[in-house]
Motif scaffolding. Structure first.
Motif, PDB file in Angstrom:
ATOM      1  N   TYR A  83      -3.647 -37.090  -5.535  1.00  0.00           N
ATOM      2  CA  TYR A  83      -3.380 -36.006  -6.480  1.00  0.00           C
ATOM      3  C   TYR A  83      -2.696 -34.839  -5.783  1.00  0.00           C
ATOM      4  CZ  TYR A  83      -4.261 -32.216  -9.790  1.00  0.00           C
ATOM      5  OH  TYR A  83      -4.119 -31.148 -10.644  1.00  0.00           O
ATOM      6  N   HIS A  84      -3.152 -34.521  -4.584  1.00  0.00           N
ATOM      7  CA  HIS A  84      -2.567 -33.392  -3.853  1.00  0.00           C
ATOM      8  C   HIS A  84      -1.103 -33.648  -3.504  1.00  0.00           C
ATOM      9  CE1 HIS A  84      -2.213 -30.578  -0.267  1.00  0.00           C
ATOM     10  NE2 HIS A  84      -2.484 -29.789  -1.284  1.00  0.00           N
ATOM     11  N   GLN A  85      -0.759 -34.902  -3.225  1.00  0.00           N
ATOM     12  CA  GLN A  85       0.642 -35.237  -2.981  1.00  0.00           C
ATOM     13  C   GLN A  85       1.507 -34.939  -4.199  1.00  0.00           C
ATOM     14  OE1 GLN A  85       0.707 -39.341  -1.784  1.00  0.00           O
ATOM     15  NE2 GLN A  85      -0.086 -38.930   0.272  1.00  0.00           N
ATOM     16  N   SER A  86       0.909 -35.063  -5.385  1.00  0.00           N
ATOM     17  CA  SER A  86       1.645 -34.846  -6.628  1.00  0.00           C
ATOM     18  C   SER A  86       1.798 -33.377  -6.969  1.00  0.00           C
ATOM     19  CB  SER A  86       0.941 -35.566  -7.788  1.00  0.00           C
ATOM     20  OG  SER A  86       0.819 -36.945  -7.547  1.00  0.00           O
ATOM     21  N   VAL A  87       0.798 -32.571  -6.607  1.00  0.00           N
ATOM     22  CA  VAL A  87       0.787 -31.171  -7.062  1.00  0.00           C
ATOM     23  C   VAL A  87       0.809 -30.160  -5.923  1.00  0.00           C
ATOM     24  CG1 VAL A  87      -0.404 -31.768  -9.205  1.00  0.00           C
ATOM     25  CG2 VAL A  87      -1.753 -31.125  -7.182  1.00  0.00           C
ATOM     26  N   GLY A  88       0.834 -30.636  -4.681  1.00  0.00           N
ATOM     27  CA  GLY A  88       0.758 -29.732  -3.542  1.00  0.00           C
ATOM     28  C   GLY A  88       1.898 -28.738  -3.480  1.00  0.00           C
ATOM     29  N   ARG A  89       3.071 -29.106  -3.969  1.00  0.00           N
ATOM     30  CA  ARG A  89       4.209 -28.195  -3.968  1.00  0.00           C
ATOM     31  C   ARG A  89       4.230 -27.299  -5.205  1.00  0.00           C
ATOM     32  NH1 ARG A  89       7.869 -29.359   0.020  1.00  0.00           N
ATOM     33  NH2 ARG A  89       7.662 -31.406   1.021  1.00  0.00           N
ATOM     34  N   SER A  90       3.172 -27.382  -6.010  1.00  0.00           N
ATOM     35  CA  SER A  90       3.068 -26.536  -7.209  1.00  0.00           C
ATOM     36  C   SER A  90       1.971 -25.493  -7.038  1.00  0.00           C
ATOM     37  CB  SER A  90       2.779 -27.400  -8.435  1.00  0.00           C
ATOM     38  OG  SER A  90       3.795 -28.353  -8.636  1.00  0.00           O
ATOM     39  N   GLY A  91       1.596 -25.238  -5.805  1.00  0.00           N
ATOM     40  CA  GLY A  91       0.621 -24.190  -5.543  1.00  0.00           C
ATOM     41  C   GLY A  91      -0.821 -24.624  -5.591  1.00  0.00           C
ATOM     42  N   VAL A  92      -1.085 -25.939  -5.636  1.00  0.00           N
ATOM     43  CA  VAL A  92      -2.458 -26.444  -5.664  1.00  0.00           C
ATOM     44  C   VAL A  92      -2.870 -26.811  -4.245  1.00  0.00           C
ATOM     45  CG1 VAL A  92      -4.028 -28.180  -6.598  1.00  0.00           C
ATOM     46  CG2 VAL A  92      -2.140 -27.318  -8.006  1.00  0.00           C
ATOM     47  N   ALA A  93      -3.809 -26.052  -3.698  1.00  0.00           N
ATOM     48  CA  ALA A  93      -4.269 -26.276  -2.327  1.00  0.00           C
ATOM     49  C   ALA A  93      -5.135 -27.527  -2.243  1.00  0.00           C
ATOM     50  CB  ALA A  93      -5.063 -25.063  -1.842  1.00  0.00           C
ATOM     51  N   ALA A  94      -5.378 -27.991  -1.019  1.00  0.00           N
ATOM     52  CA  ALA A  94      -6.149 -29.219  -0.812  1.00  0.00           C
ATOM     53  C   ALA A  94      -7.551 -29.113  -1.399  1.00  0.00           C
ATOM     54  CB  ALA A  94      -6.208 -29.539   0.678  1.00  0.00           C
ATOM     55  N   ASP A  95      -8.237 -28.006  -1.163  1.00  0.00           N
ATOM     56  CA  ASP A  95      -9.588 -27.840  -1.708  1.00  0.00           C
ATOM     57  C   ASP A  95      -9.581 -27.845  -3.232  1.00  0.00           C
ATOM     58  OD1 ASP A  95     -10.664 -27.753   0.798  1.00  0.00           O
ATOM     59  OD2 ASP A  95     -10.916 -25.563   0.862  1.00  0.00           O
ATOM     60  N   ALA A  96      -8.552 -27.242  -3.826  1.00  0.00           N
ATOM     61  CA  ALA A  96      -8.443 -27.220  -5.286  1.00  0.00           C
ATOM     62  C   ALA A  96      -8.185 -28.622  -5.827  1.00  0.00           C
ATOM     63  CB  ALA A  96      -7.336 -26.266  -5.720  1.00  0.00           C
ATOM     64  N   ALA A  97      -7.393 -29.403  -5.109  1.00  0.00           N
ATOM     65  CA  ALA A  97      -7.122 -30.786  -5.525  1.00  0.00           C
ATOM     66  C   ALA A  97      -8.393 -31.616  -5.462  1.00  0.00           C
ATOM     67  CB  ALA A  97      -6.040 -31.396  -4.634  1.00  0.00           C
ATOM     68  N   ARG A  98      -9.170 -31.436  -4.404  1.00  0.00           N
ATOM     69  CA  ARG A  98     -10.437 -32.163  -4.277  1.00  0.00           C
ATOM     70  C   ARG A  98     -11.383 -31.789  -5.423  1.00  0.00           C
ATOM     71  NH1 ARG A  98     -13.188 -34.231   0.332  1.00  0.00           N
ATOM     72  NH2 ARG A  98     -11.715 -33.178   1.731  1.00  0.00           N
ATOM     73  N   SER A  99     -11.467 -30.511  -5.729  1.00  0.00           N
ATOM     74  CA  SER A  99     -12.335 -30.043  -6.807  1.00  0.00           C
ATOM     75  C   SER A  99     -11.874 -30.569  -8.160  1.00  0.00           C
ATOM     76  CB  SER A  99     -12.368 -28.515  -6.825  1.00  0.00           C
ATOM     77  OG  SER A  99     -13.146 -28.032  -7.899  1.00  0.00           O
ATOM     78  N   ALA A 100     -10.557 -30.605  -8.372  1.00  0.00           N
ATOM     79  CA  ALA A 100     -10.022 -31.070  -9.651  1.00  0.00           C
ATOM     80  C   ALA A 100     -10.364 -32.534  -9.895  1.00  0.00           C
ATOM     81  CB  ALA A 100      -8.508 -30.863  -9.688  1.00  0.00           C
ATOM     82  N   VAL A 101     -10.219 -33.363  -8.878  1.00  0.00           N
ATOM     83  CA  VAL A 101     -10.531 -34.790  -9.032  1.00  0.00           C
ATOM     84  C   VAL A 101     -12.015 -34.998  -9.304  1.00  0.00           C
ATOM     85  CG1 VAL A 101     -10.640 -36.968  -7.762  1.00  0.00           C
ATOM     86  CG2 VAL A 101      -8.552 -35.608  -7.702  1.00  0.00           C
ATOM     87  N   LEU A 102     -12.848 -34.170  -8.676  1.00  0.00           N
ATOM     88  CA  LEU A 102     -14.292 -34.299  -8.838  1.00  0.00           C
ATOM     89  C   LEU A 102     -14.748 -33.837 -10.218  1.00  0.00           C
ATOM     90  CD1 LEU A 102     -17.014 -34.971  -7.496  1.00  0.00           C
ATOM     91  CD2 LEU A 102     -17.075 -32.607  -6.664  1.00  0.00           C
ATOM     92  N   ASN A 103     -14.080 -32.835 -10.774  1.00  0.00           N
ATOM     93  CA  ASN A 103     -14.559 -32.198 -12.000  1.00  0.00           C
ATOM     94  C   ASN A 103     -13.728 -32.482 -13.243  1.00  0.00           C
ATOM     95  OD1 ASN A 103     -16.832 -30.467 -10.933  1.00  0.00           O
ATOM     96  ND2 ASN A 103     -15.166 -29.760  -9.611  1.00  0.00           N
ATOM     97  N   ASN A 104     -12.565 -33.099 -13.084  1.00  0.00           N
ATOM     98  CA  ASN A 104     -11.688 -33.368 -14.217  1.00  0.00           C
ATOM     99  C   ASN A 104     -11.456 -34.867 -14.303  1.00  0.00           C
ATOM    100  OD1 ASN A 104      -9.392 -33.745 -15.905  1.00  0.00           O
ATOM    101  ND2 ASN A 104      -8.776 -31.623 -15.571  1.00  0.00           N
ATOM    102  N   SER A 105     -12.119 -35.510 -15.263  1.00  0.00           N
ATOM    103  CA  SER A 105     -12.055 -36.976 -15.351  1.00  0.00           C
ATOM    104  C   SER A 105     -10.681 -37.470 -15.786  1.00  0.00           C
ATOM    105  CB  SER A 105     -13.135 -37.496 -16.303  1.00  0.00           C
ATOM    106  OG  SER A 105     -12.964 -36.968 -17.599  1.00  0.00           O
ATOM    107  N   THR A 106      -9.912 -36.647 -16.477  1.00  0.00           N
ATOM    108  CA  THR A 106      -8.548 -37.050 -16.839  1.00  0.00           C
ATOM    109  C   THR A 106      -7.676 -37.168 -15.599  1.00  0.00           C
ATOM    110  OG1 THR A 106      -8.679 -36.080 -19.048  1.00  0.00           O
ATOM    111  CG2 THR A 106      -6.486 -36.365 -18.119  1.00  0.00           C
ATOM    112  N   ILE A 107      -7.783 -36.201 -14.694  1.00  0.00           N
ATOM    113  CA  ILE A 107      -7.031 -36.268 -13.442  1.00  0.00           C
ATOM    114  C   ILE A 107      -7.470 -37.471 -12.619  1.00  0.00           C
ATOM    115  CG2 ILE A 107      -6.697 -35.093 -11.220  1.00  0.00           C
ATOM    116  CD1 ILE A 107      -6.711 -32.444 -12.743  1.00  0.00           C
ATOM    117  N   LEU A 108      -8.765 -37.714 -12.547  1.00  0.00           N
ATOM    118  CA  LEU A 108      -9.273 -38.868 -11.805  1.00  0.00           C
ATOM    119  C   LEU A 108      -8.750 -40.171 -12.404  1.00  0.00           C
ATOM    120  CD1 LEU A 108     -11.058 -40.295  -9.753  1.00  0.00           C
ATOM    121  CD2 LEU A 108     -13.013 -39.942 -11.290  1.00  0.00           C
TER     122      LEU A 108
END
Length: 362
Positions: A114-139
């Motif tokens: 996920y971070h590879q997809s959004v890392g250049r859009s201002g989403v930091a690594a910790d935010a990407a980890r949190s998003a996958v854990l808490n957002n089932s659509t992203i997962l």
């Protein structure tokens, strides 16, 4: 607020049951070709809202029909308790797989992908980890993108545009401009009516209308083997208005007729003109469509959404969809009002679409 509809007395219960049975049977008859295709090669489909009651209710039919190999994102103990309370004859690990979102934290590949997809859009690594854990659509989208599932279903809870925004960075569009479109089917007494685009494009330009129409035509031809009769609808009726919205639909119809000469396409026209040949002949006998139009291309999302809502309110039409066109891998977003039967229909349609995609690549 409760509508109270479920508490109203039904005077003739037997007649009601027959009507409901006919209603469901018409949906099944229409969907049967896709169900048959899906059963031959059931796809692995991940459901982002695996604890949702309607999603769980749909699982019994999905498993019984054999149209998919479901993966439910959720907590296994919650899913098992709910299924037991519902009286479902399903066994985790045998009939479906449960993926607890908390397990995603144990596997770095999900958040890293996920971070590879959004890392250049201002989403930091910790935010990407949190998003996958808490957002089932992203997962779920990450699982599809990584090839761990063939397709995904989400949207039973939440807003369509929010789910789409979560999916788009992970599962890309096949269109070079990134354009997507949606289409719904309503099974009416006089046959199916396909309606585009009620959920994705707010106010498409002429090029957008052309793409939406092409997506709809392909969907009708490939998904249902039906001859599309396409009307580009407007407040203008064959030239009665010449404002930009009317001209947009008129020009798009001209282009489509030139590009797809074997398809019945015309517009711009009123919806009533599209659905009534006698009225259409009285306005313009030279129209390029015959009989009742079965595909309505709307000028904007307002028109499409309002029309869809009114038809659902005033008819017994059975909704199939929405179906999202233009994704590299199948990802579909439900609307909260969809029933368990609707989830089954979308699953069968998606699974059959996956089979056809695989056949076309060979």
């Amino acid at each position: 607020m409760e509508s109270g509809a479920a508490t109203r007395p039904i005077e003739d219960l037997e007649a009601y049951r027959h009507k409901l049975s006919d209603y469901v049977n018409s949906s099944r008859l229409f969907m049967q070709p896709n169900i048959n295709v899906a059963k031959k090669h059931p796809a692995k489909i991940v459901y982002a809202e695996g604890e949702n009651d309607d999603v769980l209710l749909s699982m019994q039919a999905i498993v019984d029909e054999g149209v998919a190999r479901p993966i439910l994102i959720g907590r296994q103990n919650v899913i098992e308790e709910k299924m037991q309370a519902m009286g479902l004859r399903l066994e985790p690990g045998k009939d479906f797989t449960v993926f607890n979102a908390e397990q995603a934290d144990l596997h770095d590949r999900y958040w890293q992908h996920y971070h590879q997809s959004v890392g250049r859009s201002g989403v930091a690594a910790d935010a990407a980890r949190s998003a996958v854990l808490n957002n089932s659509t992203i997962l779920a989208a990450a699982m599809v993108s990584l090839g761990e599932a063939d397709g995904m279903v989400c949207g039973k809870v939440g807003r369509f545009d929010t789910h789409l925004r979560d999916i788009r960075p992970i599962i890309r569009s096949t269109n070079t401009e990134g354009r997507l479109s949606s289409i719904c089917v309503l099974l009416l007494d006089d046959g199916p009516l396909f309606l585009a685009d009620p959920f994705v494009n707010v106010n498409p330009d002429e090029d957008g209308i052309v793409d939406i129409a092409k997506d709809a035509i392909h969907f009708v031809q490939q998904g249902f083997d039906i001859e599309p009769v396409v009307a580009l609808v407007s407040h203008s009726n064959f030239g009665t208005y010449e404002d930009e919205s009317a001209l947009k639909m008129k020009r798009a119809a001209d282009r489509l007729r030139n590009e797809l000469p074997d398809v019945q396409i015309d517009g711009e026209m009123h919806a009533l003109t599209a659905l009534n040949q006698d009225l259409r002949d009285s306005v313009f006998e030279g129209a390029n469509i015959k009989g009742r139009a079965n595909v309505l291309i709307m000028p904007n999302m307002d028109a499409a959404s309002i029309t869809l809502g009114m038809l659902r309110s005033f008819t017994n039409g059975r909704l199939i969809g929405p179906f999202l066109n233009g994704m590299e891998k199948p990802a579909h977003i439900l609307i909260p009002s969809v029933s368990g039967r609707g989830i089954l229909n979308l699953t069968a349609l998606m699974s059959a679409d996956i089979v056809r995609r695989a056949q076309q690549k060979r």
